[in-house]
Design an enzyme around this catalytic site. Structure first.
Site, PDB file in Angstrom:
ATOM      1  N   ASN A  63       0.867  -1.170   0.000  1.00 49.28           N
ATOM      2  CA  ASN A  63       0.000   0.000   0.000  1.00 49.28           C
ATOM      3  C   ASN A  63       0.909   1.226   0.000  1.00 49.28           C
ATOM      4  O   ASN A  63       1.513   1.555   1.033  1.00 49.28           O
ATOM      5  CB  ASN A  63      -0.898  -0.018   1.241  1.00 49.28           C
ATOM      6  CG  ASN A  63      -1.736   1.241   1.347  1.00 49.28           C
ATOM      7  OD1 ASN A  63      -1.669   2.125   0.494  1.00 49.28           O
ATOM      8  ND2 ASN A  63      -2.516   1.331   2.411  1.00 49.28           N
ATOM      9  N   SER A 142      -1.311  13.867 -14.630  1.00 48.73           N
ATOM     10  CA  SER A 142      -2.579  13.791 -15.382  1.00 48.73           C
ATOM     11  C   SER A 142      -2.855  15.130 -16.047  1.00 48.73           C
ATOM     12  O   SER A 142      -2.438  16.186 -15.545  1.00 48.73           O
ATOM     13  CB  SER A 142      -3.721  13.482 -14.407  1.00 48.73           C
ATOM     14  OG  SER A 142      -4.971  13.691 -15.011  1.00 48.73           O
ATOM     15  N   TYR A 154      -7.968  15.440  -6.760  1.00 49.15           N
ATOM     16  CA  TYR A 154      -7.142  14.755  -7.764  1.00 49.15           C
ATOM     17  C   TYR A 154      -6.229  15.754  -8.493  1.00 49.15           C
ATOM     18  O   TYR A 154      -5.037  15.509  -8.678  1.00 49.15           O
ATOM     19  CB  TYR A 154      -8.080  14.045  -8.746  1.00 49.15           C
ATOM     20  CG  TYR A 154      -7.415  13.168  -9.770  1.00 49.15           C
ATOM     21  CD1 TYR A 154      -6.955  11.895  -9.427  1.00 49.15           C
ATOM     22  CD2 TYR A 154      -7.274  13.587 -11.090  1.00 49.15           C
ATOM     23  CE1 TYR A 154      -6.365  11.065 -10.374  1.00 49.15           C
ATOM     24  CE2 TYR A 154      -6.687  12.767 -12.042  1.00 49.15           C
ATOM     25  CZ  TYR A 154      -6.240  11.505 -11.678  1.00 49.15           C
ATOM     26  OH  TYR A 154      -5.656  10.699 -12.619  1.00 49.15           O
ATOM     27  N   LYS A 158      -2.173  15.798  -8.554  1.00 52.81           N
ATOM     28  CA  LYS A 158      -1.415  15.623  -9.799  1.00 52.81           C
ATOM     29  C   LYS A 158      -0.561  16.860 -10.133  1.00 52.81           C
ATOM     30  O   LYS A 158       0.487  16.743 -10.785  1.00 52.81           O
ATOM     31  CB  LYS A 158      -2.365  15.287 -10.957  1.00 52.81           C
ATOM     32  CG  LYS A 158      -3.061  13.926 -10.798  1.00 52.81           C
ATOM     33  CD  LYS A 158      -2.075  12.775 -10.715  1.00 52.81           C
ATOM     34  CE  LYS A 158      -2.745  11.406 -10.745  1.00 52.81           C
ATOM     35  NZ  LYS A 158      -1.786  10.294 -10.695  1.00 52.81           N
ATOM     36  N   ILE A 187      -7.702   7.806 -20.747  1.00 52.94           N
ATOM     37  CA  ILE A 187      -7.177   6.501 -21.124  1.00 52.94           C
ATOM     38  C   ILE A 187      -8.193   5.431 -20.724  1.00 52.94           C
ATOM     39  O   ILE A 187      -8.792   5.505 -19.635  1.00 52.94           O
ATOM     40  CB  ILE A 187      -5.826   6.220 -20.406  1.00 52.94           C
ATOM     41  CG1 ILE A 187      -4.838   7.400 -20.578  1.00 52.94           C
ATOM     42  CG2 ILE A 187      -5.208   4.909 -20.914  1.00 52.94           C
ATOM     43  CD1 ILE A 187      -4.389   7.711 -21.980  1.00 52.94           C
TER      44      ILE A 187
HETATM   45  P1  NAI Z   1      -6.614   1.840 -12.409  1.00 49.60           P
HETATM   46  O1  NAI Z   1      -7.647   2.158 -11.383  1.00 49.60           O
HETATM   47  O2  NAI Z   1      -6.999   0.962 -13.551  1.00 49.60           O
HETATM   48  O3  NAI Z   1      -5.319   1.192 -11.708  1.00 49.60           O
HETATM   49  C1  NAI Z   1      -4.742   1.763 -10.570  1.00 49.60           C
HETATM   50  C2  NAI Z   1      -3.991   0.693  -9.808  1.00 49.60           C
HETATM   51  O4  NAI Z   1      -3.431   1.308  -8.644  1.00 49.60           O
HETATM   52  C3  NAI Z   1      -4.895  -0.444  -9.323  1.00 49.60           C
HETATM   53  O5  NAI Z   1      -4.308  -1.695  -9.594  1.00 49.60           O
HETATM   54  C4  NAI Z   1      -5.010  -0.196  -7.826  1.00 49.60           C
HETATM   55  O6  NAI Z   1      -5.219  -1.388  -7.055  1.00 49.60           O
HETATM   56  C5  NAI Z   1      -3.654   0.446  -7.544  1.00 49.60           C
HETATM   57  N1  NAI Z   1      -3.674   1.182  -6.289  1.00 49.60           N
HETATM   58  C6  NAI Z   1      -4.627   2.024  -5.827  1.00 49.60           C
HETATM   59  N2  NAI Z   1      -4.325   2.459  -4.608  1.00 49.60           N
HETATM   60  C7  NAI Z   1      -3.131   1.893  -4.272  1.00 49.60           C
HETATM   61  C8  NAI Z   1      -2.313   1.953  -3.126  1.00 49.60           C
HETATM   62  N3  NAI Z   1      -2.671   2.671  -2.054  1.00 49.60           N
HETATM   63  N4  NAI Z   1      -1.149   1.250  -3.136  1.00 49.60           N
HETATM   64  C9  NAI Z   1      -0.799   0.496  -4.197  1.00 49.60           C
HETATM   65  N5  NAI Z   1      -1.563   0.391  -5.307  1.00 49.60           N
HETATM   66  C10 NAI Z   1      -2.720   1.077  -5.338  1.00 49.60           C
HETATM   67  O7  NAI Z   1      -6.074   3.244 -12.907  1.00 49.60           O
HETATM   68  P2  NAI Z   1      -5.227   3.664 -14.202  1.00 49.60           P
HETATM   69  O8  NAI Z   1      -6.151   4.345 -15.115  1.00 49.60           O
HETATM   70  O9  NAI Z   1      -4.411   2.540 -14.678  1.00 49.60           O
HETATM   71  O10 NAI Z   1      -4.307   4.788 -13.553  1.00 49.60           O
HETATM   72  C11 NAI Z   1      -2.910   4.667 -13.369  1.00 49.60           C
HETATM   73  C12 NAI Z   1      -2.342   6.048 -13.110  1.00 49.60           C
HETATM   74  O11 NAI Z   1      -2.616   6.877 -14.239  1.00 49.60           O
HETATM   75  C13 NAI Z   1      -2.973   6.759 -11.906  1.00 49.60           C
HETATM   76  O12 NAI Z   1      -1.980   7.497 -11.229  1.00 49.60           O
HETATM   77  C14 NAI Z   1      -3.971   7.694 -12.540  1.00 49.60           C
HETATM   78  O13 NAI Z   1      -4.249   8.797 -11.721  1.00 49.60           O
HETATM   79  C15 NAI Z   1      -3.225   8.072 -13.805  1.00 49.60           C
HETATM   80  N6  NAI Z   1      -4.073   8.606 -14.863  1.00 49.60           N
HETATM   81  C16 NAI Z   1      -5.049   7.835 -15.444  1.00 49.60           C
HETATM   82  C17 NAI Z   1      -5.842   8.359 -16.453  1.00 49.60           C
HETATM   83  C18 NAI Z   1      -6.908   7.576 -17.134  1.00 49.60           C
HETATM   84  O14 NAI Z   1      -7.627   8.154 -17.954  1.00 49.60           O
HETATM   85  N7  NAI Z   1      -7.083   6.306 -16.879  1.00 49.60           N
HETATM   86  C19 NAI Z   1      -5.652   9.749 -16.905  1.00 49.60           C
HETATM   87  C20 NAI Z   1      -4.590  10.454 -16.250  1.00 49.60           C
HETATM   88  C21 NAI Z   1      -3.831   9.890 -15.266  1.00 49.60           C
END
Ligand code: NAI
Length: 247
Positions: A63, A142, A154, A158, A187
């Site tokens: 975590n 982001s 958020y 960011k 994304i």
């Molecule tokens: P997602 O929700 O699909 O995956 C996020 C992952 O982070 C999950 O596997 C989750 O279990 C893990 N996670 C959450 N809290 C955690 C913690 N306390 N410790 C360890 N792991 C933890 O999200 P996604 O879309 O893959 O996002 C990845 C990154 O990209 C994030 O930082 C998000 O803010 C950023 N992002 C995503 C965008 C999008 O459109 N999907 C746009 C801009 C930025």
């Protein structure tokens, strides 16, 4: 392909989405990749899928919002591998709400996972990277860092990531350490799948590419910043958004 052979990489939030694709890409490029996530069940499933092609993948429950957990996890990583060359700070969450209705829990949980986590992980690796005179850190920011409706928490987290990125770049550039960021637009991942249709439609309209991005399109830019191909790029943020128009 193959330019990360011999490198030890750590990717946070790698059980799914963008983090999973980053891990897959770094594996393809030859790195040994430690993948961290709070959701260990999912992380293990992801590791077994990634392992089919790369083998050098090590899942660890962590975590990143918990300083003690991060400290223990990185001690174990240094114990096993002796070094970390690449750190990808990808874990992130949203808890959207208009600011006047936002609860302290919504504020703090997002700041804890998206920004405070980077204090813990970067502190765990930077002293070692300074000693080894090598390191690549890539932080996931982001497009929302510019401010976005319902995302005060958020957006603040960011934007904070970018300030931290530039500062760490300045402080550590003389030690052959680069610290850069990527700012994804919309994304296709679990994070965006439940957004209301009108929000997705609006985001797509504001994206000259006319579509949402694929996580692998973020991963390829992260892989560039994690490699020596970007050796003279430091303190930058690359937008990976299909040209998303900031409004
Ligand atoms: P997602 O929700 O699909 O995956 C996020 C992952 O982070 C999950 O596997 C989750 O279990 C893990 N996670 C959450 N809290 C955690 C913690 N306390 N410790 C360890 N792991 C933890 O999200 P996604 O879309 O893959 O996002 C990845 C990154 O990209 C994030 O930082 C998000 O803010 C950023 N992002 C995503 C965008 C999008 O459109 N999907 C746009 C801009 C930025």
């Amino acid at each position: 392909m193959g330019n990360l052979v011999g490198k030890i990489a750590v990717v946070t939030g790698a059980a799914q989405g963008i983090g999973e694709k980053i891990a897959a890409r770094l594996l393809d490029d030859g790195a040994t990749v430690v993948i961290l996530d709070v959701n260990f069940e999912k992380l293990e499933r992801t590791a077994s899928v990634l392992g089919d092609s790369g083998e050098n993948v090590y899942p660890m429950k962590c975590n990143v919002a918990d300083s003690e957990d991060v400290s223990k996890t990185f001690s174990a990583i240094y114990g096993k591998f002796g070094k970390v060359d690449i750190l990808i700070n990808n874990a992130g969450i949203t808890r959207d709400s208009f600011f006047h209705k936002m609860t302290p829990e919504q504020w703090h949980s997002v700041l804890d996972v998206n920004l405070n986590s980077m204090f813990y992980t970067c502190q765990a690796v930077i002293p070692h990277m300074r000693t080894q005179q090598y390191g690549k850190i890539v932080n996931v920011s982001s497009s929302s860092s510019w401010g976005n409706l319902g995302q005060g928490n958020y957006s603040a987290s960011k934007a904070g990531v970018l300030g931290l990125t530039r500062t760490l770049a300045k402080e550590n550039g003389s030690k052959q350490i680069t610290v850069n960021a990527v700012a994804p637009g919309q994304i296709n991942t679990d994070m965006t799948k439940d957004l209301p249709d009108d929000v997705k439609k609006m985001a797509t309209m504001l994206t000259p590419a006319g579509r949402m991005g694929d996580p692998a399109e973020v991963a390829s830019v992260v892989a560039f910043l994690a490699s020596d191909d970007s050796s003279f790029v430091n303190g930058e943020c690359i937008s990976v958004s299909g040209g998303f128009l900031i409004v």
